[in-house]
Motif scaffolding. Structure first.
Motif, PDB file in Angstrom:
ATOM      1  N   ARG B 149      42.510  32.512  44.472  1.00  0.00           N
ATOM      2  CA  ARG B 149      42.089  33.804  43.936  1.00  0.00           C
ATOM      3  C   ARG B 149      43.020  34.899  44.423  1.00  0.00           C
ATOM      4  N   TYR B 150      43.015  36.006  43.672  1.00  0.00           N
ATOM      5  CA  TYR B 150      43.724  37.191  44.143  1.00  0.00           C
ATOM      6  C   TYR B 150      42.750  38.054  44.941  1.00  0.00           C
ATOM      7  N   PRO B 151      43.278  38.863  45.890  1.00  0.00           N
ATOM      8  CA  PRO B 151      42.393  39.649  46.749  1.00  0.00           C
ATOM      9  C   PRO B 151      41.381  40.493  45.978  1.00  0.00           C
ATOM     10  N   HIS B 152      41.811  41.101  44.855  1.00  0.00           N
ATOM     11  CA  HIS B 152      40.880  42.003  44.174  1.00  0.00           C
ATOM     12  C   HIS B 152      39.751  41.252  43.483  1.00  0.00           C
ATOM     13  N   GLN B 153      39.828  39.913  43.486  1.00  0.00           N
ATOM     14  CA  GLN B 153      38.747  39.147  42.866  1.00  0.00           C
ATOM     15  C   GLN B 153      37.673  38.749  43.874  1.00  0.00           C
ATOM     16  N   LEU B 154      37.890  39.095  45.157  1.00  0.00           N
ATOM     17  CA  LEU B 154      36.914  38.727  46.188  1.00  0.00           C
ATOM     18  C   LEU B 154      36.227  39.976  46.732  1.00  0.00           C
ATOM     19  N   SER B 155      35.045  39.774  47.312  1.00  0.00           N
ATOM     20  CA  SER B 155      34.321  40.908  47.890  1.00  0.00           C
ATOM     21  C   SER B 155      34.867  41.208  49.285  1.00  0.00           C
ATOM     22  N   GLY B 156      34.510  42.380  49.800  1.00  0.00           N
ATOM     23  CA  GLY B 156      34.959  42.774  51.132  1.00  0.00           C
ATOM     24  C   GLY B 156      34.547  41.782  52.202  1.00  0.00           C
ATOM     25  N   GLY B 157      33.312  41.291  52.105  1.00  0.00           N
ATOM     26  CA  GLY B 157      32.818  40.332  53.090  1.00  0.00           C
ATOM     27  C   GLY B 157      33.593  39.027  53.040  1.00  0.00           C
ATOM     28  N   GLN B 158      33.899  38.583  51.823  1.00  0.00           N
ATOM     29  CA  GLN B 158      34.672  37.334  51.674  1.00  0.00           C
ATOM     30  C   GLN B 158      36.061  37.484  52.279  1.00  0.00           C
ATOM     31  N   ARG B 159      36.681  38.642  51.992  1.00  0.00           N
ATOM     32  CA  ARG B 159      38.036  38.848  52.516  1.00  0.00           C
ATOM     33  C   ARG B 159      38.044  38.893  54.031  1.00  0.00           C
ATOM     34  N   GLN B 160      37.046  39.589  54.608  1.00  0.00           N
ATOM     35  CA  GLN B 160      37.011  39.706  56.055  1.00  0.00           C
ATOM     36  C   GLN B 160      36.764  38.333  56.676  1.00  0.00           C
ATOM     37  N   ARG B 161      35.994  37.477  55.988  1.00  0.00           N
ATOM     38  CA  ARG B 161      35.758  36.133  56.526  1.00  0.00           C
ATOM     39  C   ARG B 161      36.999  35.255  56.393  1.00  0.00           C
ATOM     40  N   ILE B 162      37.842  35.549  55.398  1.00  0.00           N
ATOM     41  CA  ILE B 162      39.119  34.816  55.322  1.00  0.00           C
ATOM     42  C   ILE B 162      39.969  35.146  56.544  1.00  0.00           C
ATOM     43  N   MET B 163      39.901  36.414  56.973  1.00  0.00           N
ATOM     44  CA  MET B 163      40.628  36.770  58.185  1.00  0.00           C
ATOM     45  C   MET B 163      40.058  36.015  59.387  1.00  0.00           C
ATOM     46  N   LEU B 164      38.745  35.819  59.384  1.00  0.00           N
ATOM     47  CA  LEU B 164      38.141  35.039  60.469  1.00  0.00           C
ATOM     48  C   LEU B 164      38.565  33.574  60.386  1.00  0.00           C
ATOM     49  N   ALA B 165      38.702  33.065  59.148  1.00  0.00           N
ATOM     50  CA  ALA B 165      39.163  31.679  58.980  1.00  0.00           C
ATOM     51  C   ALA B 165      40.567  31.534  59.556  1.00  0.00           C
TER      52      ALA B 165
END
Lengths: 293, 289
Positions: B149-165
């Motif tokens: 996915r591209y970043p703008h297709q994900l929610s803020g929470g999802q993106r922040q959890r990718i950083m946690l991943a």
């Protein structure tokens, strides 16, 4: 890797109708320019159709001469085709030189900052306010028998600051983005950050810079030709327009001599702008459709 | 065991309009973070108090104007190549803004692949992908739902959890989390904090958690430092600081927590003036005319 890049480009083009249209028109014109020697050759049936007195003067358009002939009896279609190749060449030369110089100056100034930025920005600013055209006239009057390449270089000396200025401001805003910080803590080096994090986001701006320099150069050459200071021995679209105006071609029924070069220049302008806007659409995620188009 | 040590760190910025031409964002910051035993230390302060500056200093993104920051006894701005690799591997951030942390040009996978490649986490693509999927799983994201996915297709929470991943893959000794939950909504916020607590328990990560929100500090527990106008004014265990604040500013922060009691609203008023100084006021307010 190349395969992936190619499919990415293809997908990008497919997604934006504007970009596709612009690219197709541009590609057709470039093709025409590349094959112009062949086309000219086939028009002349072995003889040079652009030689003086190759045919009768002022022939009206006919199956033999689709766009008629000019005041020296040259075939206008053959002239237009080879003139377009000259115009595109000057655009490409000046566009490439000023984009490369502009991008390098912009990235060094914007990314390094400090006194380096101060010096480069001042220099860019100085060049930006110099009135280009009078100076071009002076330069080409001074340098006798300038070649096409020299004119291209002369024009790009004054057109790179425009690109540099816009790109520098973008670099300034992009280099403080968190994703640049993230790249830095992921051990990316400066050049890598510039190349992979900043440059792709600046492609539309670089494209705009290239297109405006190229257009500026093409029209700059048209302007020089009109006052008789163009490079010797080459015919570009400007010279055909100039001849048409000077000889009153319209009143003699030789309208293609006037209309066709202008239509081609307009088409070129439209195509380059469509590519610009299309690129902007593709690379600006806000203009992109949500959730997979 | 690894140690991050700040000794008298000061950060000044050029600023017009100030008396001496400088703005001092951080004054004489001295503290130590240890990886054994893994701990969570919160750094609390209001906007402009210098919290994010500390994070940027520790991450080596901003060289302080005075003082030293050392990792395992070595100044982080004078590391040899191998030491630098070790430092980068062991000190990793989670940034505040989940929107601009991704380069809009690329798919979100790139952030994870970059970590795999730059830090040599996996010998080949298959192993790398397995690793990425495992880490996404650890932060309760569905790999099929986010990869590609591209970043703008994900929610803020999802993106922040990718950083946690990403953090989960790198397993650094220290996580510098700069207001990671301030832009997330309430239930994602708790999920995020729980993941951080899990990381400490399961992978022994020490977290410097920077925030302006005392309720998250309370939830995380551990140690807390209170920063005000660039100076660390109070430090200690969360319980003692919360229940017996010794510095007036800490008292103020505590008073700033909204109480779910409508009657208290009228008795505990706080003044905030333009310089950011606050004065508690339990007396009834003069009506504003």
């Amino acid at each position: 890797m190349t395969m992936r890049l190619l499919t990415a480009v293809l997908r990008t083009v497919r997604d934006s109708r504007r970009l596709a249209t612009g690219l197709v028109i541009l590609a057709l014109m470039v093709l025409l320019a590349v094959f112009s020697p062949l086309i000219v050759h086939s028009i002349g049936h072995g003889n040079d159709p652009i030689a003086l007195a190759a045919y009768q003067k002022w022939l009206v358009p006919s199956p033999d001469h689709l766009l008629g002939t000019d005041q020296f009896g040259r075939d206008v279609l053959a002239m237009v085709v080879s003139a377009m190749s000259v115009s595109l060449q000057i655009g490409a030369i000046a566009g490439v030189i000023s984009t490369v110089v502009g991008v390098i100056v912009a990235f060094v100034a914007g990314y390094k900052g400090g006194w380096v930025d101060g010096v480069l920005s001042t220099f860019t600013g100085i060049l930006l306010v110099i009135p280009t055209f009078p100076l071009l006239i002076a330069l080409s009057a001074y340098a006798k028998n300038v070649s096409l390449f020299q004119v291209g270089v002369m024009i790009s000396i004054f057109s790179w600051p425009f690109a540099a200025k816009t790109i520098r401001s973008q670099v300034l805003s992009l280099r403080s983005r968190p994703y640049v910080d993230l790249a830095r803590v992921s051990k990316a080096r400066d050049l890598e950050i510039i190349g992979t994090e900043l440059l792709p986001n600046l492609l539309p701006f670089i494209g705009v810079g290239f297109a405006s320099s190229a257009l500026g150069a093409i029209f700059g050459l048209v302007g020089l030709e009109v006052i008789g200071l163009g490079p010797g021995g080459v015919i570009d679209l400007g010279q055909i327009i100039f001849n048409a105006i000077n000889t009153g071609a319209l009143t003699l029924g030789a309208w293609p001599m006037f209309v066709v070069p202008i239509v081609l220049l307009t088409l070129l302008f439209a195509a380059l702008n469509m590519v610009n806007i299309g690129l902007e659409e593709v690379y600006n995620p806000r203009l992109r459709g949500v959730a997979g188009e | 065991m690894s140690v991050i040590e700040l000794q008298g760190v000061e950060q000044r910025f050029h600023a017009r309009g100030t008396p001496d031409g400088y703005l001092t964002a951080l004054k004489d910051a001295t503290f130590t973070l240890q990886s054994e035993p893994p701990q969570i230390v919160s750094l609390v302060g209001q906007s402009g108090s210098g919290k994010s500056t500390i994070a940027r200093n520790i991450l080596g993104l901003q060289k302080p104007t005075a003082g030293t920051i050392s990792f395992d006894g070595k100044d982080i701005f004078k590391l040899s190549r191998a030491e630098y690799d070790n430092y980068r591997r062991n000190v990793q951030p989670v940034f505040q803004d989940p929107y601009s942390i991704f380069n809009p040009f690329y798919r979100v996978d790139r952030v994870l692949w970059k970590a795999v490649k730059k830090f040599g986490l996996a010998p080949d693509r298959t192993k790398g992908l397995a690793m990425i999927e495992e880490s996404l799983d650890a932060v309760s994201l569905d790999p099929a739902g986010v990869l590609g996915r591209y970043p703008h297709q994900l929610s803020g929470g999802q993106r922040q959890r990718i950083m946690l991943a990403r953090i989960h893959m790198l397993r650094p000794a220290f996580v510098i989390a700069d207001e990671p939950v301030s832009m997330l909504d309430a239930q994602i916020r708790k999920t995020f904090l729980d993941i951080l607590l899990d990381f400490r328990r399961d992978h022994g990560m020490t977290t410097l958690f920077i925030t302006h929100d005392l309720s998250t500090v309370y939830y995380l527990g551990g140690g807390v430092m209170v920063i005000n106008k660039g100076s660390i004014v109070e430090r200690g265990a969360v319980e003692s600081v919360m229940h017996e604040p010794s510095h007036p500013y800490t008292q103020l922060l505590l008073d700033s927590i909204p109480q779910p009691d409508p009657d208290q609203r009228w008795t505990n008023r706080i003044h905030v003036d333009d310089s950011g100084t606050q004065t508690p006021d339990s007396a009834p307010q003069e009506p504003v005319v």
